[in-house]
Scaffold this motif. Structure first.
Motif, PDB file in Angstrom:
ATOM      1  N   GLN A   1       0.831  -1.202   0.000  1.00 33.49           N
ATOM      2  CA  GLN A   1       0.000   0.000   0.000  1.00 33.49           C
ATOM      3  C   GLN A   1       0.869   1.256   0.000  1.00 33.49           C
ATOM      4  O   GLN A   1       0.575   2.233  -0.689  1.00 33.49           O
ATOM      5  CB  GLN A   1      -0.916   0.010   1.219  1.00 33.49           C
ATOM      6  CG  GLN A   1      -2.022  -1.019   1.157  1.00 33.49           C
ATOM      7  CD  GLN A   1      -2.798  -1.103   2.471  1.00 33.49           C
ATOM      8  OE1 GLN A   1      -2.370  -0.565   3.486  1.00 33.49           O
ATOM      9  NE2 GLN A   1      -3.923  -1.802   2.431  1.00 33.49           N
TER      10      GLN A   1
ATOM     11  N   GLN B   1       3.922   1.545  -1.229  1.00 33.09           N
ATOM     12  CA  GLN B   1       4.516   1.667  -2.561  1.00 33.09           C
ATOM     13  C   GLN B   1       3.504   2.217  -3.557  1.00 33.09           C
ATOM     14  O   GLN B   1       3.837   3.036  -4.413  1.00 33.09           O
ATOM     15  CB  GLN B   1       5.055   0.307  -3.040  1.00 33.09           C
ATOM     16  CG  GLN B   1       6.253  -0.196  -2.264  1.00 33.09           C
ATOM     17  CD  GLN B   1       7.450   0.726  -2.419  1.00 33.09           C
ATOM     18  OE1 GLN B   1       7.681   1.336  -3.452  1.00 33.09           O
ATOM     19  NE2 GLN B   1       8.236   0.837  -1.339  1.00 33.09           N
ATOM     20  N   ALA B   2       2.254   1.781  -3.445  1.00 35.38           N
ATOM     21  CA  ALA B   2       1.213   2.272  -4.349  1.00 35.38           C
ATOM     22  C   ALA B   2       0.981   3.773  -4.138  1.00 35.38           C
ATOM     23  O   ALA B   2       0.804   4.523  -5.107  1.00 35.38           O
ATOM     24  CB  ALA B   2      -0.080   1.499  -4.130  1.00 35.38           C
ATOM     25  N   ARG B   3       0.997   4.213  -2.890  1.00 32.21           N
ATOM     26  CA  ARG B   3       0.820   5.647  -2.629  1.00 32.21           C
ATOM     27  C   ARG B   3       1.984   6.447  -3.180  1.00 32.21           C
ATOM     28  O   ARG B   3       1.793   7.529  -3.742  1.00 32.21           O
ATOM     29  CB  ARG B   3       0.687   5.893  -1.121  1.00 32.21           C
ATOM     30  CG  ARG B   3      -0.660   5.491  -0.565  1.00 32.21           C
ATOM     31  CD  ARG B   3      -0.873   6.023   0.845  1.00 32.21           C
ATOM     32  NE  ARG B   3       0.144   5.569   1.795  1.00 32.21           N
ATOM     33  CZ  ARG B   3       0.041   4.474   2.549  1.00 32.21           C
ATOM     34  NH1 ARG B   3      -1.027   3.725   2.459  1.00 32.21           N
ATOM     35  NH2 ARG B   3       1.002   4.153   3.397  1.00 32.21           N
ATOM     36  N   LYS B   4       3.199   5.922  -3.043  1.00 29.26           N
ATOM     37  CA  LYS B   4       4.365   6.617  -3.573  1.00 29.26           C
ATOM     38  C   LYS B   4       4.294   6.695  -5.078  1.00 29.26           C
ATOM     39  O   LYS B   4       4.686   7.720  -5.684  1.00 29.26           O
ATOM     40  CB  LYS B   4       5.657   5.894  -3.163  1.00 29.26           C
ATOM     41  CG  LYS B   4       6.077   6.146  -1.745  1.00 29.26           C
ATOM     42  CD  LYS B   4       7.417   5.490  -1.478  1.00 29.26           C
ATOM     43  CE  LYS B   4       7.892   5.743  -0.079  1.00 29.26           C
ATOM     44  NZ  LYS B   4       9.187   5.110   0.175  1.00 29.26           N
ATOM     45  N   ALA B   5       3.807   5.652  -5.740  1.00 29.58           N
ATOM     46  CA  ALA B   5       3.730   5.635  -7.201  1.00 29.58           C
ATOM     47  C   ALA B   5       2.726   6.668  -7.711  1.00 29.58           C
ATOM     48  O   ALA B   5       2.918   7.253  -8.783  1.00 29.58           O
ATOM     49  CB  ALA B   5       3.354   4.240  -7.699  1.00 29.58           C
ATOM     50  N   HIS B   6       1.678   6.931  -6.980  1.00 24.84           N
ATOM     51  CA  HIS B   6       0.640   7.874  -7.421  1.00 24.84           C
ATOM     52  C   HIS B   6       0.981   9.315  -7.099  1.00 24.84           C
ATOM     53  O   HIS B   6       0.335  10.243  -7.595  1.00 24.84           O
ATOM     54  CB  HIS B   6      -0.703   7.513  -6.799  1.00 24.84           C
ATOM     55  CG  HIS B   6      -1.298   6.258  -7.349  1.00 24.84           C
ATOM     56  ND1 HIS B   6      -1.758   6.168  -8.628  1.00 24.84           N
ATOM     57  CD2 HIS B   6      -1.488   5.032  -6.793  1.00 24.84           C
ATOM     58  CE1 HIS B   6      -2.219   4.941  -8.841  1.00 24.84           C
ATOM     59  NE2 HIS B   6      -2.067   4.227  -7.746  1.00 24.84           N
ATOM     60  N   ARG B   7       2.016   9.555  -6.320  1.00 24.07           N
ATOM     61  CA  ARG B   7       2.411  10.929  -5.990  1.00 24.07           C
ATOM     62  C   ARG B   7       3.052  11.624  -7.177  1.00 24.07           C
ATOM     63  O   ARG B   7       2.995  12.828  -7.295  1.00 24.07           O
ATOM     64  CB  ARG B   7       3.426  10.932  -4.843  1.00 24.07           C
ATOM     65  CG  ARG B   7       2.789  10.789  -3.504  1.00 24.07           C
ATOM     66  CD  ARG B   7       3.827  11.032  -2.434  1.00 24.07           C
ATOM     67  NE  ARG B   7       3.564  10.142  -1.335  1.00 24.07           N
ATOM     68  CZ  ARG B   7       4.415   9.849  -0.385  1.00 24.07           C
ATOM     69  NH1 ARG B   7       5.619  10.338  -0.419  1.00 24.07           N
ATOM     70  NH2 ARG B   7       4.097   9.053   0.593  1.00 24.07           N
ATOM     71  N   ARG B   8       3.689  10.879  -8.002  1.00 22.92           N
ATOM     72  CA  ARG B   8       4.452  11.491  -9.105  1.00 22.92           C
ATOM     73  C   ARG B   8       3.600  11.974 -10.192  1.00 22.92           C
ATOM     74  O   ARG B   8       2.602  11.868 -10.571  1.00 22.92           O
ATOM     75  CB  ARG B   8       5.450  10.470  -9.660  1.00 22.92           C
ATOM     76  CG  ARG B   8       6.435  10.045  -8.612  1.00 22.92           C
ATOM     77  CD  ARG B   8       7.322   8.986  -9.162  1.00 22.92           C
ATOM     78  NE  ARG B   8       7.949   8.317  -8.019  1.00 22.92           N
ATOM     79  CZ  ARG B   8       8.795   7.355  -8.135  1.00 22.92           C
ATOM     80  NH1 ARG B   8       9.134   6.918  -9.299  1.00 22.92           N
ATOM     81  NH2 ARG B   8       9.317   6.806  -7.084  1.00 22.92           N
TER      82      ARG B   8
END
Length: 125
Positions: free
Chosen positions: A116, A118-125
């Motif tokens: 979860q 990692q998924a949040r970090k991926a959507h920040r960009r």
């Protein structure tokens, strides 16, 4: 319809307030006061002391009053308070009480949390 009511009430208020504005001399000099007769002095002497007996009676009444209030407040608080278990488990055995997590379950939860994150970090960009 509401405009008519508003107009009528405004006119009524202004009509009633008109006599009040007709008063003049609101800030003018005050009329002279009539002299009053001074009363004859009285001969009673008051020393302003309260007797010790009166003070003891007042003290006793205060102590009794505070004692009664304390008893009533604690009785009411005890009757309204929930029962608190002092020892043992909150939920009795065999009624679906929670068991501690096993090592495998903890590992699975950590992996899910990492995914979860990692998924949040991926959507920040």
């Amino acid at each position: 319809m509401t405009r008519r009511i508003a107009l009528i009430t405004t006119l009524l208020v202004l009509a009633v307030a008109a006599p009040a504005s007709a008063q003049s001399g609101a800030f003018g000099p005050l009329p002279q006061a009539e002299p009053t007769a001074t009363p004859a002095p009285t001969t009673t002497v008051d020393t302003g002391e309260t007797g010790s007996r009166t003070l003891w009676i007042i003290l006793g009444a205060l102590v009794v009053g505070f004692g009664v209030m304390g008893v009533l407040i604690t009785r009411d608080a005890r009757s309204k308070a929930p029962e608190i278990a002092t020892a043992g488990p909150v939920v009795p055995e065999g009624t679906g009480a929670r068991k501690p997590h096993t090592q495998a379950a903890k590992k699975k939860m950590r992996q899910k949390t990492r995914a979860q994150k990692q998924a949040r970090k991926a959507h920040r960009r």
